[in-house]
Write an enzyme that holds these catalytic residues in place. Structure first.
Site, PDB file in Angstrom:
ATOM      1  N   ARG A 216      79.176  33.590 101.890  1.00  0.00           N
ATOM      2  CA  ARG A 216      80.276  34.483 102.293  1.00  0.00           C
ATOM      3  C   ARG A 216      79.870  35.463 103.396  1.00  0.00           C
ATOM      4  NH1 ARG A 216      84.724  34.713  98.504  1.00  0.00           N
ATOM      5  NH2 ARG A 216      85.003  32.517  98.103  1.00  0.00           N
TER       6      ARG A 216
ATOM      7  N   ARG B  39      85.287  39.198 104.724  1.00  0.00           N
ATOM      8  CA  ARG B  39      85.875  40.537 104.805  1.00  0.00           C
ATOM      9  C   ARG B  39      84.884  41.673 104.995  1.00  0.00           C
ATOM     10  NH1 ARG B  39      89.753  39.945  99.706  1.00  0.00           N
ATOM     11  NH2 ARG B  39      87.979  38.643  99.168  1.00  0.00           N
TER      12      ARG B  39
ATOM     13  N   ARG C 289      91.781  37.963 111.429  1.00  0.00           N
ATOM     14  CA  ARG C 289      92.604  37.371 110.381  1.00  0.00           C
ATOM     15  C   ARG C 289      94.000  37.983 110.267  1.00  0.00           C
ATOM     16  NH1 ARG C 289      91.548  35.412 105.657  1.00  0.00           N
ATOM     17  NH2 ARG C 289      93.782  35.586 105.586  1.00  0.00           N
TER      18      ARG C 289
ATOM     19  N   ASP D  26      87.127  26.572 103.056  1.00  0.00           N
ATOM     20  CA  ASP D  26      87.202  26.929 101.639  1.00  0.00           C
ATOM     21  C   ASP D  26      87.093  25.651 100.814  1.00  0.00           C
ATOM     22  OD1 ASP D  26      87.881  29.501  99.928  1.00  0.00           O
ATOM     23  OD2 ASP D  26      88.772  27.759  98.943  1.00  0.00           O
TER      24      ASP D  26
ATOM     25  N   TYR E 123      89.957  25.353  88.865  1.00  0.00           N
ATOM     26  CA  TYR E 123      91.157  25.954  89.475  1.00  0.00           C
ATOM     27  C   TYR E 123      92.389  25.072  89.273  1.00  0.00           C
ATOM     28  CZ  TYR E 123      88.205  29.372  91.822  1.00  0.00           C
ATOM     29  OH  TYR E 123      87.345  30.394  92.076  1.00  0.00           O
TER      30      TYR E 123
HETATM   31  O1  CP3 Z   1      80.974  32.588 104.722  1.00  0.00           O
HETATM   32  C1  CP3 Z   1      81.051  31.617 103.936  1.00  0.00           C
HETATM   33  O2  CP3 Z   1      80.415  31.564 102.864  1.00  0.00           O
HETATM   34  C2  CP3 Z   1      81.857  30.410 104.355  1.00  0.00           C
HETATM   35  C3  CP3 Z   1      83.186  30.349 103.924  1.00  0.00           C
HETATM   36  C4  CP3 Z   1      83.552  30.173 102.475  1.00  0.00           C
HETATM   37  C5  CP3 Z   1      84.749  30.713 101.973  1.00  0.00           C
HETATM   38  N1  CP3 Z   1      84.945  30.257 100.704  1.00  0.00           N
HETATM   39  C6  CP3 Z   1      85.645  31.569 102.741  1.00  0.00           C
HETATM   40  C7  CP3 Z   1      86.567  32.443 102.013  1.00  0.00           C
HETATM   41  C8  CP3 Z   1      82.967  29.432 101.439  1.00  0.00           C
HETATM   42  C9  CP3 Z   1      81.658  28.691 101.422  1.00  0.00           C
HETATM   43  C10 CP3 Z   1      83.869  29.489 100.331  1.00  0.00           C
HETATM   44  C11 CP3 Z   1      83.655  28.771  99.069  1.00  0.00           C
HETATM   45  C12 CP3 Z   1      84.482  29.124  97.906  1.00  0.00           C
HETATM   46  N2  CP3 Z   1      85.818  29.377  97.847  1.00  0.00           N
HETATM   47  C13 CP3 Z   1      83.980  29.151  96.596  1.00  0.00           C
HETATM   48  C14 CP3 Z   1      82.569  28.835  96.211  1.00  0.00           C
HETATM   49  C15 CP3 Z   1      81.675  29.987  96.501  1.00  0.00           C
HETATM   50  C16 CP3 Z   1      81.807  31.127  95.553  1.00  0.00           C
HETATM   51  O3  CP3 Z   1      82.201  32.210  96.028  1.00  0.00           O
HETATM   52  O4  CP3 Z   1      81.517  30.961  94.367  1.00  0.00           O
HETATM   53  C17 CP3 Z   1      85.038  29.469  95.735  1.00  0.00           C
HETATM   54  C18 CP3 Z   1      84.966  29.649  94.249  1.00  0.00           C
HETATM   55  C19 CP3 Z   1      86.205  29.613  96.543  1.00  0.00           C
HETATM   56  C20 CP3 Z   1      87.585  29.926  96.102  1.00  0.00           C
HETATM   57  C21 CP3 Z   1      88.032  31.211  96.695  1.00  0.00           C
HETATM   58  N3  CP3 Z   1      88.454  31.333  98.002  1.00  0.00           N
HETATM   59  C22 CP3 Z   1      88.022  32.500  96.117  1.00  0.00           C
HETATM   60  C23 CP3 Z   1      87.647  32.808  94.690  1.00  0.00           C
HETATM   61  C24 CP3 Z   1      88.441  33.404  97.098  1.00  0.00           C
HETATM   62  C25 CP3 Z   1      88.504  34.919  97.018  1.00  0.00           C
HETATM   63  C26 CP3 Z   1      89.869  35.453  96.868  1.00  0.00           C
HETATM   64  C27 CP3 Z   1      89.867  36.936  97.169  1.00  0.00           C
HETATM   65  O5  CP3 Z   1      90.657  37.370  98.010  1.00  0.00           O
HETATM   66  O6  CP3 Z   1      89.054  37.664  96.581  1.00  0.00           O
HETATM   67  C28 CP3 Z   1      88.703  32.655  98.258  1.00  0.00           C
HETATM   68  C29 CP3 Z   1      89.143  33.212  99.547  1.00  0.00           C
HETATM   69  C30 CP3 Z   1      88.121  33.197 100.620  1.00  0.00           C
HETATM   70  N4  CP3 Z   1      87.350  32.125 100.945  1.00  0.00           N
HETATM   71  C31 CP3 Z   1      87.851  34.257 101.509  1.00  0.00           C
HETATM   72  C32 CP3 Z   1      86.884  33.792 102.404  1.00  0.00           C
HETATM   73  C33 CP3 Z   1      86.313  34.508 103.584  1.00  0.00           C
HETATM   74  C34 CP3 Z   1      88.549  35.617 101.528  1.00  0.00           C
HETATM   75  C35 CP3 Z   1      89.811  35.447 102.298  1.00  0.00           C
HETATM   76  C36 CP3 Z   1      90.344  36.755 102.813  1.00  0.00           C
HETATM   77  O7  CP3 Z   1      89.962  37.126 103.924  1.00  0.00           O
HETATM   78  O8  CP3 Z   1      91.142  37.363 102.100  1.00  0.00           O
END
Ligand code: CP3
Length: 346
Positions: free
Chosen positions: A26, A30, A39, A75, A154
Protein backbone atom coordinates in the site's frame (compact mmCIF):
# COMPACT_ATOMS: atom_id res chain seq x y z
CA UNK A 1 22.95 -2.54 -14.04
CA UNK A 2 20.95 -5.23 -15.81
CA UNK A 3 17.43 -5.73 -14.52
CA UNK A 4 18.15 -9.04 -12.81
CA UNK A 5 20.75 -7.39 -10.56
CA UNK A 6 18.14 -5.21 -8.87
CA UNK A 7 18.41 -5.83 -5.09
CA UNK A 8 14.80 -7.06 -4.88
CA UNK A 9 15.36 -9.71 -7.54
CA UNK A 10 18.65 -10.80 -6.02
CA UNK A 11 17.04 -11.18 -2.60
CA UNK A 12 14.26 -13.24 -4.18
CA UNK A 13 16.96 -15.55 -5.58
CA UNK A 14 18.31 -15.97 -2.06
CA UNK A 15 21.29 -13.64 -2.42
CA UNK A 16 22.20 -10.87 0.00
CA UNK A 17 22.73 -7.73 -2.06
CA UNK A 18 24.89 -4.93 -0.56
CA UNK A 19 21.68 -3.00 0.06
CA UNK A 20 18.71 -4.71 1.72
CA UNK A 21 15.72 -4.10 -0.55
CA UNK A 22 12.72 -2.31 0.93
CA UNK A 23 9.21 -1.51 -0.33
CA UNK A 24 5.85 -1.08 1.37
CA UNK A 25 2.53 -2.79 0.79
CA UNK A 26 0.00 0.00 0.00
CA UNK A 27 2.86 2.41 -0.71
CA UNK A 28 0.64 3.81 -3.48
CA UNK A 29 -2.36 5.26 -1.74
CA UNK A 30 -3.92 7.65 0.68
CA UNK A 31 -0.77 8.35 2.71
CA UNK A 32 0.46 10.42 -0.26
CA UNK A 33 -1.04 13.91 -0.87
CA UNK A 34 -0.13 13.59 -4.56
CA UNK A 35 -2.27 10.42 -4.67
CA UNK A 36 -5.23 12.10 -2.98
CA UNK A 37 -4.97 14.95 -5.50
CA UNK A 38 -5.02 12.63 -8.50
CA UNK A 39 -7.92 10.55 -7.19
CA UNK A 40 -10.36 13.45 -6.74
CA UNK A 41 -13.51 12.70 -8.72
CA UNK A 42 -12.54 9.19 -9.85
CA UNK A 43 -13.84 6.01 -8.26
CA UNK A 44 -11.22 3.52 -7.11
CA UNK A 45 -11.84 0.80 -9.70
CA UNK A 46 -12.16 3.36 -12.50
CA UNK A 47 -8.75 4.74 -11.46
CA UNK A 48 -7.29 1.21 -11.57
CA UNK A 49 -8.48 0.81 -15.17
CA UNK A 50 -7.28 4.24 -16.36
CA UNK A 51 -3.74 3.76 -17.72
CA UNK A 52 -2.79 7.42 -17.10
CA UNK A 53 -3.87 7.33 -13.46
CA UNK A 54 -2.72 3.79 -12.71
CA UNK A 55 0.76 4.38 -14.12
CA UNK A 56 1.23 7.75 -12.43
CA UNK A 57 -0.02 6.49 -9.04
CA UNK A 58 2.25 3.42 -9.25
CA UNK A 59 5.29 5.65 -9.84
CA UNK A 60 4.55 8.25 -7.14
CA UNK A 61 5.95 6.31 -4.15
CA UNK A 62 9.01 5.19 -6.12
CA UNK A 63 9.93 8.79 -6.93
CA UNK A 64 9.17 10.01 -3.43
CA UNK A 65 10.67 7.29 -1.24
CA UNK A 66 13.33 5.66 -3.42
CA UNK A 67 11.93 2.20 -2.64
CA UNK A 68 13.43 -0.86 -4.35
CA UNK A 69 10.22 -1.90 -6.09
CA UNK A 70 7.03 -0.50 -7.50
CA UNK A 71 3.79 -2.37 -6.81
CA UNK A 72 1.20 -2.07 -9.53
CA UNK A 73 -1.66 0.24 -8.55
CA UNK A 74 -4.70 -1.96 -8.85
CA UNK A 75 -6.83 -4.04 -6.52
CA UNK A 76 -7.50 -7.70 -5.82
CA UNK A 77 -11.05 -7.30 -7.17
CA UNK A 78 -9.99 -5.77 -10.51
CA UNK A 79 -9.85 -9.15 -12.32
CA UNK A 80 -13.39 -9.88 -11.06
CA UNK A 81 -14.57 -6.60 -12.55
CA UNK A 82 -12.76 -7.56 -15.78
CA UNK A 83 -14.60 -10.91 -15.72
CA UNK A 84 -17.90 -8.98 -15.63
CA UNK A 85 -18.71 -9.25 -11.91
CA UNK A 86 -20.49 -6.19 -10.43
CA UNK A 87 -18.18 -4.86 -7.71
CA UNK A 88 -17.33 -1.46 -6.26
CA UNK A 89 -14.81 -0.36 -3.66
CA UNK A 90 -16.58 1.71 -1.04
CA UNK A 91 -14.24 4.27 0.55
CA UNK A 92 -13.47 3.46 4.16
CA UNK A 93 -15.02 0.00 3.76
CA UNK A 94 -13.60 -2.06 0.93
CA UNK A 95 -14.95 -4.26 -1.89
CA UNK A 96 -18.72 -4.64 -2.05
CA UNK A 97 -20.54 -6.98 -4.47
CA UNK A 98 -24.05 -6.43 -5.85
CA UNK A 99 -24.77 -10.15 -5.63
CA UNK A 100 -23.06 -12.25 -2.95
CA UNK A 101 -22.15 -15.77 -4.12
CA UNK A 102 -23.63 -18.02 -1.46
CA UNK A 103 -25.58 -20.96 -2.88
CA UNK A 104 -24.54 -23.76 -5.21
CA UNK A 105 -26.61 -22.06 -7.92
CA UNK A 106 -24.76 -18.76 -7.32
CA UNK A 107 -21.44 -20.59 -7.69
CA UNK A 108 -22.60 -22.32 -10.87
CA UNK A 109 -23.70 -19.01 -12.40
CA UNK A 110 -20.44 -17.27 -11.54
CA UNK A 111 -18.14 -20.06 -12.66
CA UNK A 112 -19.93 -20.29 -16.01
CA UNK A 113 -17.99 -17.13 -16.89
CA UNK A 114 -14.78 -17.84 -18.75
CA UNK A 115 -11.64 -16.64 -16.87
CA UNK A 116 -10.23 -15.85 -20.33
CA UNK A 117 -12.52 -12.79 -20.25
CA UNK A 118 -10.00 -11.30 -17.82
CA UNK A 119 -7.22 -11.40 -20.41
CA UNK A 120 -9.54 -10.17 -23.15
CA UNK A 121 -10.56 -7.09 -21.11
CA UNK A 122 -7.14 -6.34 -19.64
CA UNK A 123 -5.71 -3.91 -22.19
CA UNK A 124 -5.85 -0.94 -19.71
CA UNK A 125 -3.74 -3.02 -17.33
CA UNK A 126 -1.19 -3.93 -19.98
CA UNK A 127 -1.03 -0.36 -21.20
CA UNK A 128 -0.47 1.03 -17.70
CA UNK A 129 2.31 -1.50 -17.07
CA UNK A 130 4.04 -0.70 -20.35
CA UNK A 131 4.18 2.97 -19.30
CA UNK A 132 5.33 2.14 -15.78
CA UNK A 133 8.17 -0.15 -16.81
CA UNK A 134 9.34 2.36 -19.43
CA UNK A 135 9.85 4.90 -16.67
CA UNK A 136 11.08 2.58 -13.91
CA UNK A 137 14.34 1.57 -15.55
CA UNK A 138 16.07 -0.98 -13.32
CA UNK A 139 13.56 -0.78 -10.47
CA UNK A 140 11.33 -3.84 -10.76
CA UNK A 141 7.55 -3.71 -10.88
CA UNK A 142 5.73 -6.24 -8.71
CA UNK A 143 2.46 -7.52 -10.14
CA UNK A 144 -0.09 -9.05 -7.79
CA UNK A 145 -3.35 -10.86 -7.33
CA UNK A 146 -5.64 -11.81 -4.47
CA UNK A 147 -5.58 -15.44 -3.41
CA UNK A 148 -8.76 -17.46 -3.93
CA UNK A 149 -9.60 -17.66 -0.22
CA UNK A 150 -9.23 -13.92 0.35
CA UNK A 151 -11.29 -13.14 -2.77
CA UNK A 152 -13.95 -15.62 -1.65
CA UNK A 153 -13.98 -14.04 1.82
CA UNK A 154 -15.39 -10.89 0.14
CA UNK A 155 -17.45 -12.55 -2.56
CA UNK A 156 -19.37 -15.03 -0.39
CA UNK A 157 -20.06 -12.42 2.27
CA UNK A 158 -20.86 -9.74 -0.34
CA UNK A 159 -18.42 -7.33 1.31
CA UNK A 160 -15.83 -6.97 4.06
CA UNK A 161 -16.30 -9.08 7.18
CA UNK A 162 -14.34 -9.70 10.34
CA UNK A 163 -14.27 -13.46 10.48
CA UNK A 164 -15.28 -14.52 6.97
CA UNK A 165 -17.83 -16.89 8.45
CA UNK A 166 -19.83 -17.47 5.28
CA UNK A 167 -16.81 -18.47 3.18
CA UNK A 168 -15.50 -20.70 5.94
CA UNK A 169 -18.94 -22.25 6.38
CA UNK A 170 -19.22 -23.03 2.66
CA UNK A 171 -15.99 -25.05 2.77
CA UNK A 172 -17.58 -27.52 5.16
CA UNK A 173 -21.26 -27.26 4.28
CA UNK A 174 -20.81 -27.63 0.52
CA UNK A 175 -17.20 -28.55 -0.28
CA UNK A 176 -18.02 -29.27 -3.92
CA UNK A 177 -19.28 -25.72 -4.49
CA UNK A 178 -16.40 -24.33 -2.45
CA UNK A 179 -13.76 -26.04 -4.59
CA UNK A 180 -15.55 -25.04 -7.79
CA UNK A 181 -15.63 -21.40 -6.64
CA UNK A 182 -12.03 -21.38 -5.41
CA UNK A 183 -10.74 -23.03 -8.58
CA UNK A 184 -12.52 -20.42 -10.70
CA UNK A 185 -11.09 -17.61 -8.56
CA UNK A 186 -7.65 -19.20 -8.92
CA UNK A 187 -7.93 -19.17 -12.70
CA UNK A 188 -9.12 -15.54 -12.65
CA UNK A 189 -6.17 -14.58 -10.44
CA UNK A 190 -3.81 -16.54 -12.68
CA UNK A 191 -5.10 -14.73 -15.77
CA UNK A 192 -4.58 -11.36 -14.03
CA UNK A 193 -1.02 -12.30 -13.04
CA UNK A 194 -0.30 -13.54 -16.55
CA UNK A 195 -1.38 -10.21 -18.07
CA UNK A 196 0.87 -8.30 -15.66
CA UNK A 197 3.91 -10.51 -16.27
CA UNK A 198 3.47 -10.40 -20.05
CA UNK A 199 3.29 -6.61 -19.83
CA UNK A 200 6.54 -6.35 -17.87
CA UNK A 201 6.07 -7.10 -14.14
CA UNK A 202 9.33 -8.63 -12.87
CA UNK A 203 7.95 -10.35 -9.76
CA UNK A 204 4.50 -11.31 -8.49
CA UNK A 205 2.91 -11.29 -5.04
CA UNK A 206 -0.13 -13.27 -4.04
CA UNK A 207 -2.11 -11.57 -1.25
CA UNK A 208 -3.92 -14.07 0.93
CA UNK A 209 -4.60 -11.37 3.48
CA UNK A 210 -7.20 -13.32 5.44
CA UNK A 211 -5.58 -16.79 5.34
CA UNK A 212 -4.77 -16.39 9.04
CA UNK A 213 -8.45 -16.83 9.86
CA UNK A 214 -8.28 -20.48 8.77
CA UNK A 215 -7.16 -23.39 10.91
CA UNK A 216 -4.00 -25.03 9.52
CA UNK A 217 -6.06 -28.06 8.48
CA UNK A 218 -8.60 -25.93 6.61
CA UNK A 219 -5.83 -23.85 5.05
CA UNK A 220 -4.18 -26.98 3.66
CA UNK A 221 -7.41 -28.60 2.47
CA UNK A 222 -9.42 -25.66 1.17
CA UNK A 223 -7.09 -22.76 0.37
CA UNK A 224 -3.48 -23.76 -0.40
CA UNK A 225 -4.22 -25.99 -3.43
CA UNK A 226 -6.07 -23.13 -5.11
CA UNK A 227 -3.32 -20.63 -4.29
CA UNK A 228 -0.93 -23.00 -6.04
CA UNK A 229 -3.17 -22.90 -9.11
CA UNK A 230 -3.25 -19.09 -8.98
CA UNK A 231 0.56 -18.90 -9.00
CA UNK A 232 1.16 -21.89 -11.25
CA UNK A 233 0.82 -19.96 -14.50
CA UNK A 234 3.60 -17.48 -13.75
CA UNK A 235 5.82 -19.85 -11.76
CA UNK A 236 9.21 -20.09 -13.43
CA UNK A 237 8.68 -16.83 -15.33
CA UNK A 238 9.07 -14.42 -12.40
CA UNK A 239 9.93 -14.88 -8.70
CA UNK A 240 6.94 -15.22 -6.38
CA UNK A 241 6.10 -13.66 -3.01
CA UNK A 242 3.26 -14.99 -0.85
CA UNK A 243 1.75 -12.88 1.95
CA UNK A 244 -0.99 -13.12 4.54
CA UNK A 245 -1.88 -11.57 7.91
CA UNK A 246 -1.92 -13.68 11.07
CA UNK A 247 -0.23 -16.59 9.30
CA UNK A 248 2.30 -17.43 12.06
CA UNK A 249 0.97 -20.95 12.58
CA UNK A 250 0.85 -21.69 8.83
CA UNK A 251 4.05 -20.00 7.66
CA UNK A 252 5.61 -23.26 6.42
CA UNK A 253 2.41 -23.94 4.43
CA UNK A 254 2.66 -20.47 2.89
CA UNK A 255 5.73 -21.73 0.99
CA UNK A 256 3.24 -23.72 -1.08
CA UNK A 257 5.68 -26.62 -1.28
CA UNK A 258 8.47 -24.38 -2.56
CA UNK A 259 6.42 -22.51 -5.16
CA UNK A 260 6.98 -19.22 -3.28
CA UNK A 261 10.48 -17.71 -3.42
CA UNK A 262 9.61 -15.40 -0.53
CA UNK A 263 6.99 -15.46 2.22
CA UNK A 264 5.77 -12.31 3.93
CA UNK A 265 5.18 -12.31 7.68
CA UNK A 266 3.05 -9.86 9.64
CA UNK A 267 4.29 -8.10 12.81
CA UNK A 268 3.17 -10.85 15.18
CA UNK A 269 6.03 -13.25 14.34
CA UNK A 270 9.63 -12.30 15.12
CA UNK A 271 11.44 -12.58 11.77
CA UNK A 272 14.19 -14.85 13.08
CA UNK A 273 11.47 -17.26 14.20
CA UNK A 274 9.75 -16.92 10.83
CA UNK A 275 13.06 -17.68 9.10
CA UNK A 276 13.46 -20.81 11.22
CA UNK A 277 9.98 -21.98 10.27
CA UNK A 278 10.51 -21.26 6.58
CA UNK A 279 13.90 -22.94 6.33
CA UNK A 280 16.93 -22.27 4.11
CA UNK A 281 15.18 -22.11 0.73
CA UNK A 282 12.84 -19.16 1.32
CA UNK A 283 13.46 -15.42 1.49
CA UNK A 284 11.52 -13.58 4.21
CA UNK A 285 9.63 -10.33 3.64
CA UNK A 286 8.50 -8.01 6.42
CA UNK A 287 7.73 -7.15 9.12
CA UNK A 288 7.73 -3.61 10.52
CA UNK A 289 4.67 -3.12 12.73
CA UNK A 290 2.44 -0.55 10.96
CA UNK A 291 1.36 0.75 14.39
CA UNK A 292 4.92 1.91 15.07
CA UNK A 293 4.82 4.29 12.08
CA UNK A 294 3.04 6.59 14.56
CA UNK A 295 5.72 6.23 17.25
CA UNK A 296 8.50 8.77 17.91
CA UNK A 297 11.37 8.24 15.45
CA UNK A 298 13.86 6.78 17.97
CA UNK A 299 11.31 4.09 18.88
CA UNK A 300 10.58 3.29 15.25
CA UNK A 301 14.28 3.38 14.36
CA UNK A 302 15.09 0.82 17.07
CA UNK A 303 12.24 -1.38 15.79
CA UNK A 304 13.47 -1.20 12.17
CA UNK A 305 16.99 -2.11 13.30
CA UNK A 306 15.58 -5.05 15.24
CA UNK A 307 13.66 -6.21 12.16
CA UNK A 308 16.87 -5.97 10.09
CA UNK A 309 18.82 -7.85 12.74
CA UNK A 310 16.28 -10.68 12.98
CA UNK A 311 16.03 -10.81 9.18
CA UNK A 312 19.68 -11.87 9.06
CA UNK A 313 18.55 -15.31 10.23
CA UNK A 314 16.94 -15.86 6.81
CA UNK A 315 18.73 -16.70 3.56
CA UNK A 316 17.70 -13.22 2.37
CA UNK A 317 15.41 -10.43 3.56
CA UNK A 318 13.12 -7.92 1.86
CA UNK A 319 12.08 -5.20 4.30
CA UNK A 320 8.38 -4.33 4.28
CA UNK A 321 5.61 -3.66 6.76
CA UNK A 322 3.70 -6.47 8.42
CA UNK A 323 0.61 -5.22 6.52
CA UNK A 324 -0.26 -2.19 4.39
CA UNK A 325 0.61 1.46 5.01
CA UNK A 326 -2.21 2.98 7.13
CA UNK A 327 -3.81 5.95 5.30
CA UNK A 328 -2.90 8.46 8.04
CA UNK A 329 0.83 7.66 7.89
CA UNK A 330 3.21 10.61 7.54
CA UNK A 331 4.93 9.77 4.24
CA UNK A 332 8.21 11.34 5.44
CA UNK A 333 8.44 8.52 7.97
CA UNK A 334 8.42 5.98 5.12
CA UNK A 335 11.18 7.87 3.30
CA UNK A 336 13.22 7.86 6.49
CA UNK A 337 12.81 4.10 6.88
CA UNK A 338 14.09 3.59 3.31
CA UNK A 339 17.13 5.76 4.07
CA UNK A 340 17.82 3.85 7.28
CA UNK A 341 17.51 0.41 5.65
CA UNK A 342 19.74 1.45 2.76
CA UNK A 343 22.38 2.88 5.10
CA UNK A 344 22.65 -0.34 7.14
CA UNK A 345 25.04 -3.09 6.06
CA UNK A 346 23.02 -6.03 4.75
O1 CP3 B 1 0.28 0.23 -3.14
C1 CP3 B 1 -0.13 -0.94 -3.26
O2 CP3 B 1 0.01 -1.80 -2.37
C2 CP3 B 1 -0.74 -1.36 -4.58
C3 CP3 B 1 -2.13 -1.28 -4.70
C4 CP3 B 1 -3.05 -2.17 -3.91
C5 CP3 B 1 -4.34 -1.72 -3.55
N1 CP3 B 1 -5.04 -2.76 -3.02
C6 CP3 B 1 -4.82 -0.36 -3.77
C7 CP3 B 1 -5.93 0.13 -2.94
C8 CP3 B 1 -2.96 -3.51 -3.52
C9 CP3 B 1 -1.79 -4.45 -3.63
C10 CP3 B 1 -4.23 -3.87 -2.97
C11 CP3 B 1 -4.57 -5.22 -2.51
C12 CP3 B 1 -5.78 -5.41 -1.70
N2 CP3 B 1 -7.02 -4.87 -1.87
C13 CP3 B 1 -5.85 -6.32 -0.64
C14 CP3 B 1 -4.73 -7.19 -0.18
C15 CP3 B 1 -3.76 -6.42 0.64
C16 CP3 B 1 -4.23 -6.09 2.01
O3 CP3 B 1 -4.36 -4.88 2.29
O4 CP3 B 1 -4.44 -7.01 2.81
C17 CP3 B 1 -7.16 -6.29 -0.13
C18 CP3 B 1 -7.69 -7.06 1.04
C19 CP3 B 1 -7.89 -5.36 -0.92
C20 CP3 B 1 -9.32 -4.99 -0.80
C21 CP3 B 1 -9.45 -3.55 -0.49
N3 CP3 B 1 -9.31 -2.55 -1.43
C22 CP3 B 1 -9.64 -2.93 0.77
C23 CP3 B 1 -9.86 -3.66 2.07
C24 CP3 B 1 -9.60 -1.55 0.57
C25 CP3 B 1 -9.64 -0.44 1.61
C26 CP3 B 1 -10.93 0.26 1.68
C27 CP3 B 1 -10.76 1.55 2.46
O5 CP3 B 1 -11.13 2.60 1.94
O6 CP3 B 1 -10.23 1.51 3.58
C28 CP3 B 1 -9.39 -1.34 -0.81
C29 CP3 B 1 -9.26 -0.03 -1.46
C30 CP3 B 1 -7.89 0.31 -1.92
N4 CP3 B 1 -7.09 -0.52 -2.64
C31 CP3 B 1 -7.25 1.55 -1.76
C32 CP3 B 1 -6.02 1.46 -2.41
C33 CP3 B 1 -5.00 2.54 -2.59
C34 CP3 B 1 -7.84 2.78 -1.07
C35 CP3 B 1 -8.69 3.48 -2.07
C36 CP3 B 1 -8.92 4.92 -1.71
O7 CP3 B 1 -8.12 5.75 -2.13
O8 CP3 B 1 -9.92 5.18 -1.04
Amino acid sequence: MPHTDAPLLRALRGERPERTPVWFMRQAGRSLPEYRDLRVGTRMLDACLDPDLASEITLQPVRRHGVDAAIFFSDIVVPLRLAGVQVEIVPGRGPVFDEPVRSAADVDALTARDPAEVSAAASPVAEAIARITAELGDTPLIGFAGAPFTLAAYLVEGGPSKEHLRARAMMHADPVSWHRLADWLARVAAAFLDVQVRAGARAAQLFDSWAGSLSPEDYRAFAAPHSRTALGGVHGRVPLIHFGVGTGPILPDMRLHGLADAVGADWRVPLDQAAGMLGPDTTVQGNIDPALLQAPWPVLEAHVRDVLHRGRAARAHIVNLGHGVPPDTDPDVLTRIVELVHAEAS
